[in-house]
Design a protein around this motif. Structure first.
Motif, PDB file in Angstrom:
ATOM      1  N   GLN A 180      58.638 -36.278  39.748  1.00  0.00           N
ATOM      2  CA  GLN A 180      59.276 -36.577  41.031  1.00  0.00           C
ATOM      3  C   GLN A 180      59.385 -35.357  41.937  1.00  0.00           C
ATOM      4  N   TYR A 181      60.040 -34.286  41.478  1.00  0.00           N
ATOM      5  CA  TYR A 181      60.200 -33.110  42.327  1.00  0.00           C
ATOM      6  C   TYR A 181      60.635 -31.891  41.524  1.00  0.00           C
ATOM      7  N   ALA A 182      60.391 -30.713  42.108  1.00  0.00           N
ATOM      8  CA  ALA A 182      60.926 -29.453  41.600  1.00  0.00           C
ATOM      9  C   ALA A 182      62.071 -29.063  42.534  1.00  0.00           C
ATOM     10  N   GLY A 183      63.109 -28.459  41.974  1.00  0.00           N
ATOM     11  CA  GLY A 183      64.264 -28.058  42.771  1.00  0.00           C
ATOM     12  C   GLY A 183      65.350 -29.105  42.685  1.00  0.00           C
ATOM     13  N   PRO A 184      66.316 -29.068  43.564  1.00  0.00           N
ATOM     14  CA  PRO A 184      66.431 -28.175  44.701  1.00  0.00           C
ATOM     15  C   PRO A 184      66.892 -26.778  44.283  1.00  0.00           C
ATOM     16  N   LEU A 185      66.569 -25.795  45.106  1.00  0.00           N
ATOM     17  CA  LEU A 185      67.021 -24.421  44.926  1.00  0.00           C
ATOM     18  C   LEU A 185      67.877 -24.050  46.120  1.00  0.00           C
ATOM     19  N   LYS A 186      68.915 -23.246  45.872  1.00  0.00           N
ATOM     20  CA  LYS A 186      69.819 -22.860  46.943  1.00  0.00           C
ATOM     21  C   LYS A 186      70.215 -21.404  46.762  1.00  0.00           C
ATOM     22  N   TYR A 187      70.208 -20.657  47.837  1.00  0.00           N
ATOM     23  CA  TYR A 187      70.661 -19.278  47.823  1.00  0.00           C
ATOM     24  C   TYR A 187      71.818 -19.172  48.801  1.00  0.00           C
ATOM     25  N   GLU A 188      72.929 -18.598  48.333  1.00  0.00           N
ATOM     26  CA  GLU A 188      74.094 -18.445  49.191  1.00  0.00           C
ATOM     27  C   GLU A 188      74.403 -16.971  49.375  1.00  0.00           C
ATOM     28  N   SER A 189      74.827 -16.625  50.566  1.00  0.00           N
ATOM     29  CA  SER A 189      75.222 -15.261  50.891  1.00  0.00           C
ATOM     30  C   SER A 189      76.559 -15.321  51.598  1.00  0.00           C
ATOM     31  N   SER A 190      77.458 -14.420  51.246  1.00  0.00           N
ATOM     32  CA  SER A 190      78.785 -14.451  51.855  1.00  0.00           C
ATOM     33  C   SER A 190      78.730 -14.203  53.363  1.00  0.00           C
ATOM     34  N   ASN A 191      77.762 -13.411  53.818  1.00  0.00           N
ATOM     35  CA  ASN A 191      77.664 -13.151  55.257  1.00  0.00           C
ATOM     36  C   ASN A 191      76.482 -13.870  55.916  1.00  0.00           C
ATOM     37  N   GLY A 192      75.633 -14.501  55.148  1.00  0.00           N
ATOM     38  CA  GLY A 192      74.515 -15.275  55.675  1.00  0.00           C
ATOM     39  C   GLY A 192      73.326 -14.446  56.139  1.00  0.00           C
ATOM     40  N   LEU A 193      73.434 -13.120  56.113  1.00  0.00           N
ATOM     41  CA  LEU A 193      72.367 -12.278  56.638  1.00  0.00           C
ATOM     42  C   LEU A 193      71.094 -12.346  55.815  1.00  0.00           C
ATOM     43  N   HIS A 194      71.219 -12.387  54.508  1.00  0.00           N
ATOM     44  CA  HIS A 194      70.039 -12.341  53.650  1.00  0.00           C
ATOM     45  C   HIS A 194      69.367 -13.696  53.486  1.00  0.00           C
ATOM     46  N   VAL A 195      70.022 -14.735  53.967  1.00  0.00           N
ATOM     47  CA  VAL A 195      69.424 -16.060  53.914  1.00  0.00           C
ATOM     48  C   VAL A 195      68.351 -16.178  54.997  1.00  0.00           C
ATOM     49  N   MET A 196      68.554 -15.497  56.110  1.00  0.00           N
ATOM     50  CA  MET A 196      67.563 -15.520  57.192  1.00  0.00           C
ATOM     51  C   MET A 196      66.238 -14.953  56.682  1.00  0.00           C
TER      52      MET A 196
ATOM     53  N   LYS B 252      65.161 -17.376  42.909  1.00  0.00           N
ATOM     54  CA  LYS B 252      65.491 -18.572  42.130  1.00  0.00           C
ATOM     55  C   LYS B 252      64.199 -19.356  41.940  1.00  0.00           C
ATOM     56  N   VAL B 253      63.994 -19.873  40.709  1.00  0.00           N
ATOM     57  CA  VAL B 253      62.736 -20.538  40.377  1.00  0.00           C
ATOM     58  C   VAL B 253      63.020 -21.819  39.588  1.00  0.00           C
ATOM     59  N   ASP B 254      62.284 -22.867  39.921  1.00  0.00           N
ATOM     60  CA  ASP B 254      62.259 -24.088  39.122  1.00  0.00           C
ATOM     61  C   ASP B 254      60.789 -24.377  38.843  1.00  0.00           C
ATOM     62  N   GLU B 255      60.411 -24.344  37.562  1.00  0.00           N
ATOM     63  CA  GLU B 255      59.009 -24.508  37.185  1.00  0.00           C
ATOM     64  C   GLU B 255      58.918 -25.423  35.971  1.00  0.00           C
ATOM     65  N   GLY B 256      57.926 -26.289  35.984  1.00  0.00           N
ATOM     66  CA  GLY B 256      57.712 -27.188  34.863  1.00  0.00           C
ATOM     67  C   GLY B 256      56.770 -28.304  35.264  1.00  0.00           C
TER      68      GLY B 256
ATOM     69  N   MET C  50      63.618 -28.401  48.033  1.00  0.00           N
ATOM     70  CA  MET C  50      63.084 -29.349  47.100  1.00  0.00           C
ATOM     71  C   MET C  50      61.585 -29.504  47.399  1.00  0.00           C
ATOM     72  N   PHE C  51      60.802 -29.657  46.338  1.00  0.00           N
ATOM     73  CA  PHE C  51      59.342 -29.786  46.443  1.00  0.00           C
ATOM     74  C   PHE C  51      58.973 -31.127  45.833  1.00  0.00           C
ATOM     75  N   ASP C  52      58.569 -32.060  46.684  1.00  0.00           N
ATOM     76  CA  ASP C  52      58.296 -33.443  46.296  1.00  0.00           C
ATOM     77  C   ASP C  52      56.933 -33.596  45.636  1.00  0.00           C
TER      78      ASP C  52
END
Length: 77
Positions: free
Chosen positions: A34-50, A26-30, A1-3
């Motif tokens: 108050q804030y942009a986001g939140p954005l969330k990325y999920e990975s089944s193995n978690g490797l690409h989140v790092m 993933k992008v939130d623009e406008g 989230m970007f406040d």
């Protein structure tokens, strides 16, 4: 989230890009008061989140960037 803790709505962009070649960011623009986001990325193995990369931009009314930051979303080796 970007406040947005300024006194007025601002054009903002928040972008989350996973550490994976060819992955879609993933992008939130406008215009937000108050804030942009939140954005969330999920990975089944978690490797690409790092080492995912987060970009936060905010512009003033004349189009000048007042915030332009790129950071890692998580710890990187």
């Amino acid at each position: 989230m970007f406040d947005n803790n300024t006194s007025s709505a601002k054009k903002m962009k928040l972008k989350l890009c996973p550490n994976l070649t060819g992955a879609t960011c993933k992008v939130d623009e406008g215009t937000f008061s108050q804030y942009a986001g939140p954005l969330k990325y999920e990975s089944s193995n978690g490797l690409h989140v790092m080492c995912s990369e987060v970009t936060a931009l905010m512009w003033d009314s004349s189009g000048r960037a007042i915030i332009d930051r790129v950071r890692s979303a998580t710890l990187c080796d």
